[in-house]
Design a protein around this motif. Structure first.
Motif, short mmCIF file in Angstrom:
data_model
loop_
_atom_site.label_atom_id
_atom_site.label_comp_id
_atom_site.label_asym_id
_atom_site.label_seq_id
_atom_site.Cartn_x
_atom_site.Cartn_y
_atom_site.Cartn_z
N LYS A 129 2.13 1.91 -3.49
CA LYS A 129 1.09 2.50 -4.33
C LYS A 129 0.91 3.98 -4.01
O LYS A 129 0.82 4.83 -4.90
CB LYS A 129 -0.23 1.74 -4.13
CG LYS A 129 -1.44 2.36 -4.78
CD LYS A 129 -1.41 2.26 -6.30
CE LYS A 129 -2.73 2.66 -6.92
NZ LYS A 129 -2.71 3.91 -7.63
N VAL A 130 0.86 4.32 -2.74
CA VAL A 130 0.70 5.71 -2.32
C VAL A 130 1.88 6.54 -2.79
O VAL A 130 1.71 7.64 -3.33
CB VAL A 130 0.52 5.80 -0.78
CG1 VAL A 130 0.68 7.22 -0.28
CG2 VAL A 130 -0.85 5.25 -0.38
N GLU A 131 3.10 6.03 -2.62
CA GLU A 131 4.28 6.77 -3.07
C GLU A 131 4.29 6.94 -4.58
O GLU A 131 4.73 7.98 -5.08
CB GLU A 131 5.55 6.09 -2.57
CG GLU A 131 5.75 6.29 -1.08
CD GLU A 131 6.99 5.63 -0.53
OE1 GLU A 131 7.47 4.63 -1.12
OE2 GLU A 131 7.49 6.12 0.50
N LEU A 163 -2.61 11.99 0.23
CA LEU A 163 -1.65 10.92 -0.04
C LEU A 163 -0.43 11.04 0.87
O LEU A 163 0.06 10.03 1.38
CB LEU A 163 -1.22 10.95 -1.51
CG LEU A 163 -2.26 10.45 -2.52
CD1 LEU A 163 -1.86 10.85 -3.93
CD2 LEU A 163 -2.43 8.94 -2.41
N ASP A 211 -1.43 9.81 4.22
CA ASP A 211 -1.51 8.34 4.20
C ASP A 211 -0.12 7.73 4.25
O ASP A 211 0.12 6.75 4.97
CB ASP A 211 -2.24 7.85 2.96
CG ASP A 211 -3.73 8.10 2.99
OD1 ASP A 211 -4.27 8.44 4.07
OD2 ASP A 211 -4.37 7.95 1.92
N ARG A 212 0.81 8.30 3.47
CA ARG A 212 2.19 7.80 3.46
C ARG A 212 2.79 7.86 4.85
O ARG A 212 3.41 6.90 5.32
CB ARG A 212 3.03 8.61 2.48
CG ARG A 212 4.50 8.17 2.44
CD ARG A 212 5.39 9.16 1.75
NE ARG A 212 5.30 10.46 2.41
CZ ARG A 212 5.61 11.59 1.82
NH1 ARG A 212 6.01 11.63 0.57
NH2 ARG A 212 5.52 12.73 2.49
N ARG A 216 0.84 -1.21 0.00
CA ARG A 216 0.00 0.00 0.00
C ARG A 216 0.87 1.25 0.00
O ARG A 216 0.58 2.21 -0.71
CB ARG A 216 -0.92 -0.03 1.21
CG ARG A 216 -1.82 1.16 1.28
CD ARG A 216 -3.22 0.82 1.60
NE ARG A 216 -3.98 2.06 1.73
CZ ARG A 216 -4.90 2.28 2.64
NH1 ARG A 216 -5.23 1.31 3.47
NH2 ARG A 216 -5.52 3.42 2.69
N ASP A 232 1.58 7.21 -6.47
CA ASP A 232 0.57 8.25 -6.73
C ASP A 232 1.11 9.64 -6.38
O ASP A 232 0.85 10.61 -7.10
CB ASP A 232 -0.71 7.97 -5.95
CG ASP A 232 -1.46 6.74 -6.47
OD1 ASP A 232 -1.18 6.28 -7.60
OD2 ASP A 232 -2.34 6.24 -5.73
#
Length: 91
Positions: free
Chosen positions: A33-35, A77, A80-81, A30, A37
C-alpha cells in the motif's frame, strides 16, 4: 485454548510461527500500500523520489505552493517504506 493455539494446531505449525507469518503478511500488505501511494505521488510530479521532487521544486519545475503537502506526504511514505522493509528483513 485460544484461537491462535487452535489455528496453529489445525495448520500444523507452532503458535509462534503462526504469529510470525501473520506479522510478515501484514507488513508485506502495508508495504504494498505504501509503495502504491509513493508511485501515485511520484507519477503525479514526474519524479522517482522525494529528493528529485525537492530538486524540481528548487529549480522551479514544480510549484512549491501547490506541492507542499504532497512533498511531506511523499517524504513520510518513503520513511514508512524504509521502516517496513527493515522490519521484514529482521523478522
Amino acid at each position: 485454548m485460544n484461537v491462535i493455539n487452535v489455528a496453529a494446531k489445525e495448520l500444523q505449525m507452532s503458535p509462534d510461527m503462526l504469529i510470525t507469518e501473520g506479522v510478515k503478511t501484514y507488513l508485506r500488505q502495508r508495504l504494498s500500500k505504501v509503495e502504491s501511494d509513493i508511485f501515485i505521488l511520484a507519477k503525479k510530479y514526474g519524479v522517482q523520489d522525494v529528493f528529485e521532487m525537492d530538486s524540481k521544486v528548487k529549480n522551479g519545475f514544480i510549484s512549491e505552493k501547490n506541492s507542499y503537502e504532497d512533498y511531506f506526504a511523499l517524504d513520510n511514505l518513503e520513511a514508512d517504506r524504509d521502516k517496513l522493509k527493515k522490519f521484514l528483513r529482521e523478522i
